[in-house]
Design an enzyme around this catalytic site. Structure first.
Site, PDB file in Angstrom:
ATOM      1  N   PRO A   4       0.791  -1.226   0.000  1.00 21.72           N
ATOM      2  CA  PRO A   4       0.000   0.000   0.000  1.00 21.72           C
ATOM      3  C   PRO A   4       0.827   1.281   0.000  1.00 21.72           C
ATOM      4  O   PRO A   4       1.843   1.393   0.686  1.00 21.72           O
ATOM      5  CB  PRO A   4      -0.815  -0.104   1.302  1.00 21.72           C
ATOM      6  CG  PRO A   4      -0.104  -1.112   2.129  1.00 21.72           C
ATOM      7  CD  PRO A   4       0.534  -2.064   1.169  1.00 21.72           C
ATOM      8  N   ASN A   5       0.338   2.215  -0.793  1.00 22.04           N
ATOM      9  CA  ASN A   5       0.902   3.569  -0.933  1.00 22.04           C
ATOM     10  C   ASN A   5       2.198   3.629  -1.726  1.00 22.04           C
ATOM     11  O   ASN A   5       2.719   4.723  -1.954  1.00 22.04           O
ATOM     12  CB  ASN A   5       1.095   4.246   0.440  1.00 22.04           C
ATOM     13  CG  ASN A   5      -0.232   4.470   1.132  1.00 22.04           C
ATOM     14  OD1 ASN A   5      -1.142   5.034   0.533  1.00 22.04           O
ATOM     15  ND2 ASN A   5      -0.372   3.994   2.351  1.00 22.04           N
TER      16      ASN A   5
ATOM     17  N   ARG B  54       5.379  12.387  -2.651  1.00 26.79           N
ATOM     18  CA  ARG B  54       5.453  13.040  -1.341  1.00 26.79           C
ATOM     19  C   ARG B  54       6.551  12.389  -0.513  1.00 26.79           C
ATOM     20  O   ARG B  54       7.028  11.320  -0.847  1.00 26.79           O
ATOM     21  CB  ARG B  54       4.095  12.928  -0.612  1.00 26.79           C
ATOM     22  CG  ARG B  54       3.119  14.011  -1.036  1.00 26.79           C
ATOM     23  CD  ARG B  54       1.811  13.857  -0.320  1.00 26.79           C
ATOM     24  NE  ARG B  54       0.960  12.882  -0.992  1.00 26.79           N
ATOM     25  CZ  ARG B  54       0.162  12.015  -0.368  1.00 26.79           C
ATOM     26  NH1 ARG B  54       0.118  11.978   0.942  1.00 26.79           N
ATOM     27  NH2 ARG B  54      -0.588  11.183  -1.045  1.00 26.79           N
TER      28      ARG B  54
ATOM     29  N   TYR C  95      11.546   8.698   1.109  1.00 28.65           N
ATOM     30  CA  TYR C  95      11.406   7.666   0.068  1.00 28.65           C
ATOM     31  C   TYR C  95      12.034   8.025  -1.277  1.00 28.65           C
ATOM     32  O   TYR C  95      11.926   7.265  -2.231  1.00 28.65           O
ATOM     33  CB  TYR C  95       9.911   7.350  -0.141  1.00 28.65           C
ATOM     34  CG  TYR C  95       9.241   6.862   1.132  1.00 28.65           C
ATOM     35  CD1 TYR C  95       9.692   5.713   1.769  1.00 28.65           C
ATOM     36  CD2 TYR C  95       8.183   7.564   1.697  1.00 28.65           C
ATOM     37  CE1 TYR C  95       9.093   5.267   2.943  1.00 28.65           C
ATOM     38  CE2 TYR C  95       7.573   7.129   2.870  1.00 28.65           C
ATOM     39  CZ  TYR C  95       8.039   5.979   3.484  1.00 28.65           C
ATOM     40  OH  TYR C  95       7.455   5.547   4.639  1.00 28.65           O
TER      41      TYR C  95
ATOM     42  N   ASN D 146       8.070  -5.525  -1.244  1.00 28.26           N
ATOM     43  CA  ASN D 146       8.035  -4.443  -0.261  1.00 28.26           C
ATOM     44  C   ASN D 146       6.588  -4.397   0.239  1.00 28.26           C
ATOM     45  O   ASN D 146       5.704  -3.868  -0.434  1.00 28.26           O
ATOM     46  CB  ASN D 146       8.435  -3.095  -0.875  1.00 28.26           C
ATOM     47  CG  ASN D 146       8.507  -2.006   0.182  1.00 28.26           C
ATOM     48  OD1 ASN D 146       7.903  -2.130   1.252  1.00 28.26           O
ATOM     49  ND2 ASN D 146       9.219  -0.936  -0.112  1.00 28.26           N
TER      50      ASN D 146
ATOM     51  N   ALA E   3       3.407  -0.777   4.697  1.00 25.22           N
ATOM     52  CA  ALA E   3       2.929  -0.777   6.084  1.00 25.22           C
ATOM     53  C   ALA E   3       2.427  -2.159   6.528  1.00 25.22           C
ATOM     54  O   ALA E   3       2.392  -2.449   7.738  1.00 25.22           O
ATOM     55  CB  ALA E   3       1.829   0.261   6.251  1.00 25.22           C
TER      56      ALA E   3
ATOM     57  N   GLU F   8      12.638  -9.465   1.156  1.00 20.68           N
ATOM     58  CA  GLU F   8      11.858  -8.302   1.607  1.00 20.68           C
ATOM     59  C   GLU F   8      12.719  -7.054   1.474  1.00 20.68           C
ATOM     60  O   GLU F   8      13.881  -7.043   1.906  1.00 20.68           O
ATOM     61  CB  GLU F   8      11.462  -8.517   3.076  1.00 20.68           C
ATOM     62  CG  GLU F   8      10.713  -7.349   3.702  1.00 20.68           C
ATOM     63  CD  GLU F   8      10.345  -7.634   5.170  1.00 20.68           C
ATOM     64  OE1 GLU F   8      10.600  -8.769   5.651  1.00 20.68           O
ATOM     65  OE2 GLU F   8       9.825  -6.715   5.823  1.00 20.68           O
TER      66      GLU F   8
ATOM     67  N   HIS G  67      12.810  -2.749   2.004  1.00 16.47           N
ATOM     68  CA  HIS G  67      12.238  -1.477   2.446  1.00 16.47           C
ATOM     69  C   HIS G  67      13.158  -0.365   1.982  1.00 16.47           C
ATOM     70  O   HIS G  67      14.389  -0.460   2.148  1.00 16.47           O
ATOM     71  CB  HIS G  67      12.089  -1.422   3.975  1.00 16.47           C
ATOM     72  CG  HIS G  67      11.086  -2.394   4.477  1.00 16.47           C
ATOM     73  ND1 HIS G  67       9.728  -2.150   4.439  1.00 16.47           N
ATOM     74  CD2 HIS G  67      11.241  -3.640   4.989  1.00 16.47           C
ATOM     75  CE1 HIS G  67       9.086  -3.198   4.925  1.00 16.47           C
ATOM     76  NE2 HIS G  67       9.971  -4.122   5.270  1.00 16.47           N
TER      77      HIS G  67
ATOM     78  N   ARG H  72      13.391   4.098  12.504  1.00 17.14           N
ATOM     79  CA  ARG H  72      12.185   4.933  12.447  1.00 17.14           C
ATOM     80  C   ARG H  72      11.313   4.710  13.693  1.00 17.14           C
ATOM     81  O   ARG H  72      11.792   4.237  14.714  1.00 17.14           O
ATOM     82  CB  ARG H  72      11.436   4.638  11.142  1.00 17.14           C
ATOM     83  CG  ARG H  72      12.281   5.008   9.907  1.00 17.14           C
ATOM     84  CD  ARG H  72      11.498   4.900   8.622  1.00 17.14           C
ATOM     85  NE  ARG H  72      10.377   5.844   8.599  1.00 17.14           N
ATOM     86  CZ  ARG H  72       9.426   5.831   7.669  1.00 17.14           C
ATOM     87  NH1 ARG H  72       9.477   4.926   6.692  1.00 17.14           N
ATOM     88  NH2 ARG H  72       8.450   6.697   7.693  1.00 17.14           N
TER      89      ARG H  72
HETATM   90  O1  CA2 Z   1      10.609   2.037   3.636  1.00 20.66           O
HETATM   91  C1  CA2 Z   1       9.773   1.364   3.034  1.00 20.66           C
HETATM   92  O2  CA2 Z   1       9.951   0.895   1.921  1.00 20.66           O
HETATM   93  C2  CA2 Z   1       8.377   1.153   3.666  1.00 20.66           C
HETATM   94  O3  CA2 Z   1       7.965  -0.172   3.369  1.00 20.66           O
HETATM   95  C3  CA2 Z   1       7.448   2.160   2.998  1.00 20.66           C
HETATM   96  C4  CA2 Z   1       6.043   2.199   3.607  1.00 20.66           C
HETATM   97  C5  CA2 Z   1       6.108   2.302   5.142  1.00 20.66           C
HETATM   98  O4  CA2 Z   1       4.804   2.201   5.682  1.00 20.66           O
HETATM   99  C6  CA2 Z   1       6.999   1.235   5.754  1.00 20.66           C
HETATM  100  O5  CA2 Z   1       7.050   1.414   7.157  1.00 20.66           O
HETATM  101  C7  CA2 Z   1       8.408   1.308   5.181  1.00 20.66           C
HETATM  102  C8  CA2 Z   1       5.270   3.391   3.035  1.00 20.66           C
HETATM  103  C9  CA2 Z   1       4.967   3.207   1.555  1.00 20.66           C
HETATM  104  C10 CA2 Z   1       5.045   4.481   0.791  1.00 20.66           C
HETATM  105  O6  CA2 Z   1       4.227   5.486   1.368  1.00 20.66           O
HETATM  106  C11 CA2 Z   1       4.312   6.752   0.884  1.00 20.66           C
HETATM  107  C12 CA2 Z   1       3.497   7.695   1.510  1.00 20.66           C
HETATM  108  C13 CA2 Z   1       3.521   9.000   1.082  1.00 20.66           C
HETATM  109  C14 CA2 Z   1       4.341   9.360   0.014  1.00 20.66           C
HETATM  110  C15 CA2 Z   1       5.132   8.436  -0.622  1.00 20.66           C
HETATM  111  C16 CA2 Z   1       5.118   7.121  -0.189  1.00 20.66           C
END
Ligand code: CA2
Length: 147
Positions: free
Chosen positions: A14-15, A22, A27, A77, A80, A101, A103, A110
């Protein structure tokens, strides 16, 4: 002798579709689409084929994993869902997938709720904190250890 066609499945949770839009300080600036193009180019140079799947829904990710052939190679990946989902590691184990996996951020540096991943016990290795380079390292590993 015929050369084995190496296939690796790239799965994002997700996301991850928001990548590059953003939070670039966490990221990076690259979109998922662009990253996938670069991964495809890398794979082609190494005689491999990639498939790509991204979903914002846990059940869709589980269905996708279940649809893969047993022992498939996968870079995942879970985003969340790493920190919340038991269904994803169950699905990986159920199909005996060889998974890495990844990240983008260093989840261990974090918030405390990001520091544990339920998925990690079901994968061969984990790469975190190396940005999008982590996907390339995972791919290199899976291609070198394909058999
Ligand atoms: O660091 C990573 O790759 C994560 O898997 C990314 C996830 C986060 O919830 C994990 O804890 C670590 C978030 C995915 C991307 O979310 C975004 C949100 C806003 C803007 C861009 C990406």
């Amino acid at each position: 002798m015929t050369k084995k066609n190496k296939i690796v499945h790239i799965v994002n949770g997700p996301n991850m579709n928001l990548l590059g839009e953003r939070e670039p300080e966490i990221y990076g600036c690259e979109t998922l689409e662009r990253l996938n193009v670069r991964l495809s180019e890398y794979a082609a140079k190494h005689g491999a084929t990639l498939t790509f799947f991204q979903s914002n829904h846990e059940g869709e990710l589980v269905d996708y994993i279940q649809s893969l052939e047993a022992s498939s190679r996968i870079i995942i990946n879970p985003a969340a869902y790493a920190h919340t989902s038991l269904a994803l590691p169950d699905a990986l184990r159920g199909k005996r997938l060889k998974a890495v996996e990844v990240h983008i951020s260093n989840i261990h540096a974090r918030e405390s709720y990001r520091q544990h991943s339920y998925l990690s016990s079901a994968v061969v290795g984990v790469i975190a904190g190396l940005g999008s380079y982590g996907y390339f390292l995972a791919l290199e590993y899976l291609l070198k250890n394909y058999d």
